[in-house]
Design a protein around this motif. Structure first.
Motif, PDB file in Angstrom:
ATOM      1  N   ILE A 110     -26.062  21.399  63.751  1.00 43.24           N
ATOM      2  CA  ILE A 110     -24.863  20.959  63.032  1.00 43.24           C
ATOM      3  C   ILE A 110     -24.828  19.426  63.060  1.00 43.24           C
ATOM      4  O   ILE A 110     -24.992  18.823  64.122  1.00 43.24           O
ATOM      5  N   HIS A 111     -24.646  18.779  61.877  1.00 40.63           N
ATOM      6  CA  HIS A 111     -24.522  17.321  61.902  1.00 40.63           C
ATOM      7  C   HIS A 111     -23.126  16.851  61.506  1.00 40.63           C
ATOM      8  O   HIS A 111     -22.831  15.670  61.588  1.00 40.63           O
ATOM      9  N   SER A 112     -22.286  17.777  61.090  1.00 41.82           N
ATOM     10  CA  SER A 112     -20.918  17.398  60.716  1.00 41.82           C
ATOM     11  C   SER A 112     -20.005  17.548  61.922  1.00 41.82           C
ATOM     12  O   SER A 112     -19.898  18.620  62.527  1.00 41.82           O
ATOM     13  N   ALA A 113     -19.339  16.451  62.276  1.00 46.11           N
ATOM     14  CA  ALA A 113     -18.451  16.475  63.439  1.00 46.11           C
ATOM     15  C   ALA A 113     -17.342  17.511  63.237  1.00 46.11           C
ATOM     16  O   ALA A 113     -16.963  18.218  64.169  1.00 46.11           O
ATOM     17  N   GLU A 114     -16.867  17.612  62.005  1.00 46.06           N
ATOM     18  CA  GLU A 114     -15.773  18.525  61.693  1.00 46.06           C
ATOM     19  C   GLU A 114     -16.206  19.973  61.951  1.00 46.06           C
ATOM     20  O   GLU A 114     -15.506  20.753  62.605  1.00 46.06           O
ATOM     21  N   GLN A 115     -17.397  20.322  61.426  1.00 49.65           N
ATOM     22  CA  GLN A 115     -17.901  21.683  61.617  1.00 49.65           C
ATOM     23  C   GLN A 115     -18.176  21.971  63.101  1.00 49.65           C
ATOM     24  O   GLN A 115     -17.875  23.038  63.615  1.00 49.65           O
ATOM     25  N   GLN A 116     -18.743  20.966  63.791  1.00 52.72           N
ATOM     26  CA  GLN A 116     -19.044  21.139  65.212  1.00 52.72           C
ATOM     27  C   GLN A 116     -17.758  21.358  66.010  1.00 52.72           C
ATOM     28  O   GLN A 116     -17.708  22.202  66.907  1.00 52.72           O
ATOM     29  N   ARG A 117     -16.721  20.603  65.659  1.00 54.48           N
ATOM     30  CA  ARG A 117     -15.455  20.740  66.371  1.00 54.48           C
ATOM     31  C   ARG A 117     -14.842  22.124  66.099  1.00 54.48           C
ATOM     32  O   ARG A 117     -14.323  22.762  67.007  1.00 54.48           O
ATOM     33  N   PHE A 118     -14.952  22.595  64.859  1.00 54.50           N
ATOM     34  CA  PHE A 118     -14.426  23.924  64.510  1.00 54.50           C
ATOM     35  C   PHE A 118     -15.127  25.009  65.336  1.00 54.50           C
ATOM     36  O   PHE A 118     -14.488  25.896  65.899  1.00 54.50           O
ATOM     37  N   VAL A 119     -16.454  24.908  65.385  1.00 55.23           N
ATOM     38  CA  VAL A 119     -17.214  25.917  66.151  1.00 55.23           C
ATOM     39  C   VAL A 119     -16.798  25.904  67.614  1.00 55.23           C
ATOM     40  O   VAL A 119     -16.532  26.954  68.219  1.00 55.23           O
ATOM     41  N   LEU A 120     -16.711  24.717  68.188  1.00 55.74           N
ATOM     42  CA  LEU A 120     -16.383  24.621  69.613  1.00 55.74           C
ATOM     43  C   LEU A 120     -14.963  25.110  69.886  1.00 55.74           C
ATOM     44  O   LEU A 120     -14.738  25.925  70.780  1.00 55.74           O
ATOM     45  N   GLU A 121     -14.008  24.616  69.103  1.00 57.64           N
ATOM     46  CA  GLU A 121     -12.606  24.877  69.428  1.00 57.64           C
ATOM     47  C   GLU A 121     -12.112  26.211  68.894  1.00 57.64           C
ATOM     48  O   GLU A 121     -11.480  26.983  69.617  1.00 57.64           O
ATOM     49  N   LYS A 122     -12.419  26.494  67.619  1.00 61.04           N
ATOM     50  CA  LYS A 122     -11.800  27.664  66.985  1.00 61.04           C
ATOM     51  C   LYS A 122     -12.617  28.934  67.197  1.00 61.04           C
ATOM     52  O   LYS A 122     -12.048  30.002  67.407  1.00 61.04           O
ATOM     53  N   VAL A 123     -13.926  28.836  67.128  1.00 66.72           N
ATOM     54  CA  VAL A 123     -14.735  30.052  67.273  1.00 66.72           C
ATOM     55  C   VAL A 123     -15.000  30.361  68.739  1.00 66.72           C
ATOM     56  O   VAL A 123     -14.786  31.471  69.205  1.00 66.72           O
ATOM     57  N   LEU A 124     -15.453  29.352  69.476  1.00 66.10           N
ATOM     58  CA  LEU A 124     -15.865  29.601  70.861  1.00 66.10           C
ATOM     59  C   LEU A 124     -14.748  29.373  71.870  1.00 66.10           C
ATOM     60  O   LEU A 124     -14.908  29.695  73.042  1.00 66.10           O
ATOM     61  N   LYS A 125     -13.627  28.806  71.401  1.00 67.66           N
ATOM     62  CA  LYS A 125     -12.482  28.505  72.277  1.00 67.66           C
ATOM     63  C   LYS A 125     -12.905  27.669  73.490  1.00 67.66           C
ATOM     64  O   LYS A 125     -12.502  27.931  74.623  1.00 67.66           O
ATOM     65  N   GLU A 126     -13.775  26.698  73.212  1.00 71.95           N
ATOM     66  CA  GLU A 126     -14.230  25.821  74.296  1.00 71.95           C
ATOM     67  C   GLU A 126     -13.396  24.538  74.276  1.00 71.95           C
ATOM     68  O   GLU A 126     -12.832  24.165  73.248  1.00 71.95           O
ATOM     69  N   ASP A 127     -13.390  23.840  75.406  1.00 70.72           N
ATOM     70  CA  ASP A 127     -12.766  22.527  75.471  1.00 70.72           C
ATOM     71  C   ASP A 127     -13.761  21.517  74.899  1.00 70.72           C
ATOM     72  O   ASP A 127     -14.787  21.238  75.523  1.00 70.72           O
ATOM     73  N   SER A 128     -13.478  20.969  73.714  1.00 64.14           N
ATOM     74  CA  SER A 128     -14.452  20.075  73.073  1.00 64.14           C
ATOM     75  C   SER A 128     -14.445  18.691  73.723  1.00 64.14           C
ATOM     76  O   SER A 128     -15.297  17.856  73.423  1.00 64.14           O
ATOM     77  N   GLU A 129     -13.507  18.464  74.642  1.00 63.93           N
ATOM     78  CA  GLU A 129     -13.393  17.144  75.262  1.00 63.93           C
ATOM     79  C   GLU A 129     -14.673  16.762  76.018  1.00 63.93           C
ATOM     80  O   GLU A 129     -15.111  15.618  75.980  1.00 63.93           O
ATOM     81  N   VAL A 130     -15.292  17.747  76.694  1.00 60.96           N
ATOM     82  CA  VAL A 130     -16.490  17.440  77.479  1.00 60.96           C
ATOM     83  C   VAL A 130     -17.647  17.005  76.581  1.00 60.96           C
ATOM     84  O   VAL A 130     -18.607  16.408  77.046  1.00 60.96           O
ATOM     85  N   LEU A 131     -17.551  17.316  75.289  1.00 59.97           N
ATOM     86  CA  LEU A 131     -18.612  16.911  74.361  1.00 59.97           C
ATOM     87  C   LEU A 131     -18.121  15.829  73.408  1.00 59.97           C
ATOM     88  O   LEU A 131     -18.682  15.644  72.323  1.00 59.97           O
TER      89      LEU A 131
END
Lengths: 602, 602
Positions: free
Chosen positions: A500-521
């Motif tokens: 993934i090279h889009s920050a927006e898409q990466q943030r969606f995957v981390l936060e909305k799909v995987l329910k991860e804390d994106s802060e560490v990344l």
């Protein structure tokens, strides 16, 4: 199993290792010119290696260095170095009494220098199995450079010894021709890979795109992680990361790389490699790394049995992913004993909780099975046709949930192949190299412990399949990924993805799909926002790849200094206990398990 | 200081990096054929890089990928990739309104694809400073692949920013031409080194002799040691280990390696490199890594002053290693201010506890110094001759213990060179590469804390000089070693030694000379007893070597992802705090310093 077979040519006289040229397979880029043979004698004080003297050298004075492989009655000895063997004649005249004494008394595996004249072997005593078998060297002077104390066992017996003993005396094990051959071939293959990547395609040695890639950051993070295991010398692997590339680009690069670096003596490989979706691999082979060297593919027979009155079949088909599948074992009656069939069924039960039914094709072409009484003649004949059953074939049948049935039959397919080969049938040609791309993996999988939540099938940076991008927001379980695995003869030897090279898409995957804390990344997301290019990569598992190329039973046979299974270095006895004082500068304490603490005290 | 000078040619238009061929210097081994230019466009979806379009391409449709370096009033932009810059003309007609909008609005450093037609620049608007300056590309279609948010600062200003900021945004820093140039050159040099070692001389990639060398074990032990620092991607260095080799063999190998891999654009280097004993280096340059690009060598003037009545001179000469030495600074009067001379003297005092006297040669040729009144005319003239003093020269003189005096004057020699160059004199030609072997180091040194005990000058596995072997048993302090350092322009860029291969000698050194417990190295001693061959090796410090070749002020300018001084990864913010729970599987606890513990709580 493979090693003894590979050793056979060695006993017939291994070709000098210098000749192990790597193949210059077809490639659309500029072909590299054939390199000159390497010069092994510069910078060292020998005139020749022990592998290179021939009739043409007769009359020359030579100086050889090597190990005493064998010595007989003070008459002659065999000197060995990394290039081969040379027979040395021990002089018997009074003027050379000192040389005779020295060479006769030096223990086997001592290191010696021998200077002497190359002479032809007496007629009839030539050894055609030995590359240097036409000549011998009459020693004039000699020197013992290091005497060898009694070995724990003979070098040639090493291979029979326990793994732990071989590891403890790895420096002796490494004197064997087989390991020398493996490691030298490995080195040559890796060098050819570097030529392909650096010289032909201008790659840099840094395993990441320099062009401001987000991956750079990802890798930096991974590299800084705790390195729990002690390091050997082997590179982890070959890592490739490219900008502005798609899946096909990476695949063509790797195919070209392998063709270019493929060793000549292993034949040639053709590209492009076949490709198979994950779903196809699972349905036909019951695994994501199919061994396509042999058949016995899984066949779906749901439709043929749907109209039958067989209860367990009807039960299975009533579930959402219910299915009935089978594999057909050619000549199974001839090669498999009853206990083999029992152990196969037990294995499916214990590993996959899967019941297996068998169907046997009798000599008269009729079927023998508990199922036949439930099947009409037409159904039986349809089944025979669908499974391409012949007389003496055995069919293993399973009904249940799709993935479980496939996995169980895929595992039985491999176990059966082992049994058939143990019984003398050759199913998997050891000289065949079946490369295969497995693609279109699911991007997310339900978590095992909580199937309503999703986790990444590979890692959260894998890009979705371009056709499935919109599904990411509507039904992420259906999204295929741009992950790809490279499989060789049923072994995963590489894997990678478009990232993934889009920050927006990466943030969606981390936060909305995987329910991860994106802060560490957050540093990764920030890098993506600063103009990271589209990029992707792949890693080749060199240890596994090379071990398959040389047909070695273990990756430890292609690594100079492997660690044991438990990460221990048995030679240097590392890791070892460290005192609390030694740890103090690092602000670390070891938390001993109570039992170990007690053991240490006693 | 060096970087701005190196940047000057960049401002004039850097040559395309693809042309950075490494030199094919004279070498007695088979010369490698010139490789074809690497193909940068295979496997990716561009037709050309941003550095390769010329007049010959006019009329072609091309697809470029890159970063927007600069954009002006919606009229044109400059696209940059790792190969160079191309000017893109933004179409102004209605049919291309979408393209115009997209390219005009994309922020600087966004990643874009541009497809268009190569056209000649209008007459008079060609840019001869730019390799692609004869053409421009008229955009037909374009796509923004990743938009860039506002940068923390402009890419071209990176170099002026603090090291910490550059490290935090290393992925942006790496977009600079200078770092791309350095890293690509590094990769090419390393690739040439591999070709030399693997293809020309048959080395294996495993950094140790496979032939049952004791060193194998030694290295295994070292490699298993605690790896305290997180790993970057750079290889530690190039490690070479050979059997049956002597010091001269290793030196010739390295000279050939450097000649073979030396980049063409840095001229050529001649071999063999000069050699100097440690004693000569200390006596003439006051250091074991002399910068031989300039003179100002240390001169021993003990004999000229022995008959003088100068008290401090007489005091110094009365001690066993007492000496009087001096360096002569040409035109010192013209280039050095009084405060410079004061700071030099202070530096010698504070660093070496060494008093310094100065002597100045007046315009009439007479000497000005506190010493002159103690010296007769003949002595003065002898001194002038011995030091080759000219009008306006300044001599710095020191009396005391040999090593202290030499070290102090060696340090002043370098500090003076800095001062003279800051004042405009060019002493050290930055295009000159003075390689030098320093040999015959002492094998043992007195321990600083207890001078009656000995420690290894380098490491306990270094072999004694062949002429001094018997001294090992009678007077170990006098034994010279077979250690050798490779020095380039005053920097140590390599070091190695012939190792001890006799278990008996190794045990004597460990137990009798160094009073060490040889038990911890019992596996090494055992390996030596099992026929370890005579062997030796060398390691090249690649980071330092490459930074000298590209004239970079820091090794961080030739490493893609260096760690900060304190071993921190400022980009990924690693190492970071780890919770006790995360450490549990490793049986490790962190012993927080109390102060840090408190800080963490708050």
């Amino acid at each position: 199993m493979a090693l003894p077979r590979l050793l056979r040519p060695l006993l017939r006289g291994l070709p000098p290792l210098a000749r192990l040229g790597c193949g210059r397979a077809l490639h659309r880029a500029a072909p590299a010119p054939a390199p000159a043979a390497p010069d092994f004698n510069s910078f060292v004080t020998r005139t020749n290696t022990c592998g290179e003297l021939r009739s043409a050298h007769v009359g020359q004075e030579v100086t050889l260095y090597g190990w005493i492989q064998y010595q007989r009655q003070g008459l002659f000895l065999v000197l060995r170095d990394f290039q081969g063997l040379t027979q040395i004649i021990i002089p018997q005249d009074e003027a050379h009494a000192h040389v005779k004494k020295l060479l006769s008394n030096a223990p086997v595996e001592s290191v010696v220098r021998v200077t002497g004249i190359v002479i032809p072997r007496p007629p009839g005593q030539e050894n055609p199995k030995m590359p240097t078998g036409d000549i011998e060297v009459k020693a004039e002077t000699a020197e013992v450079l290091n005497s060898c104390k009694k070995l724990p066992f003979e070098i040639k017996d090493f291979i029979k010894k326990s793994e732990a003993l071989r590891m403890q005396y790895r420096y002796l094990d490494l004197r064997s021709f087989q390991l020398q051959y493996n490691l030298r071939l490995r080195s040559q293959i890796v060098m050819r890979m570097r030529e392909y990547l650096c010289n032909l395609h201008g790659s840099k040695r840094i395993p990441c795109a320099l062009e401001g890639s987000g991956q750079v950051l990802l890798s930096a993070t991974e590299s800084s992680a705790v390195q729990a295991a002690p390091h050997g010398w082997r590179p982890g692997q070959i890592d490739i990361e490219m900008s502005f590339v798609d899946q096909a680009g990476i695949q063509r690069l790797i195919e070209g790389l392998l063709q270019y670096s493929w060793p000549e003596q292993r034949g040639s490989i053709t590209a492009p490699f076949p490709s198979m979706t994950y779903e196809e691999a699972l349905a036909n082979y019951g695994t994501d790394k199919p061994d396509t060297r042999f058949g016995m593919k899984i066949v779906d027979i749901s439709d043929f049995l749907r109209r039958s009155d067989i209860q367990f079949v009807q039960d299975a088909l009533s579930y959402p992913h219910g299915t009935v599948k089978a594999i057909c074992i050619p000549h199974g009656v001839r090669y498999l004993k009853n206990k083999d069939l029992e152990s196969l069924k037990e294995s499916a039960k214990s590993q996959f909780n899967q019941e297996i039914m068998e169907i046997i094709c009798r000599p008269d072409g009729s079927l023998k099975s508990l199922l036949t009484k439930f099947l009409g003649e037409k159904q039986q004949s349809e089944l025979i046709q669908a499974l391409n059953m012949q007389v003496d074939d055995v069919v293993l049948l399973a009904a249940g949930e799709h993935k479980q049935v496939c996995s169980a039959l895929g595992s039985l397919r491999l176990e059966t192949a082992d049994l058939l080969e143990a019984a003398g049938l050759v199913l998997r040609d050891p000289t065949a190299f079946h490369f295969l791309w497995v693609v279109d993996f699911p991007l997310f999988l339900p978590k095992e412990e909580n199937p309503t939540e999703l986790e990444s099938a590979h890692h959260p940076f894998t890009a979705p399949h371009p056709s499935d991008t919109s599904l990411l927001y509507s039904d992420p379980t259906k999204v295929r990924s741009q992950h790809y695995d490279l499989v060789l003869n049923g072994n995963e030897v590489g894997g990678g993805s478009i990232r993934i090279h889009s920050a927006e898409q990466q943030r969606f995957v981390l936060e909305k799909v995987l329910k991860e804390d994106s802060e560490v990344l957050s540093h990764l997301l920030e890098a993506l926002e600063f103009g990271a290019p589209p990029h992707g990569g792949i890693a080749l598992g060199l240890d596994r790849l090379i071990s398959l190329i040389v047909d070695a039973p273990s990756i430890r046979d292609v690594i100079a200094f492997p660690k044991s299974f438990r990460g221990r270095d048995l030679m240097g006895n590392a890791p070892d206990y460290v005192t609390p004082e030694e740890l103090e500068p690092y602000h670390i304490q070891v938390s001993w398990l109570l039992a170990e603490k007690e053991a240490k005290k006693n």
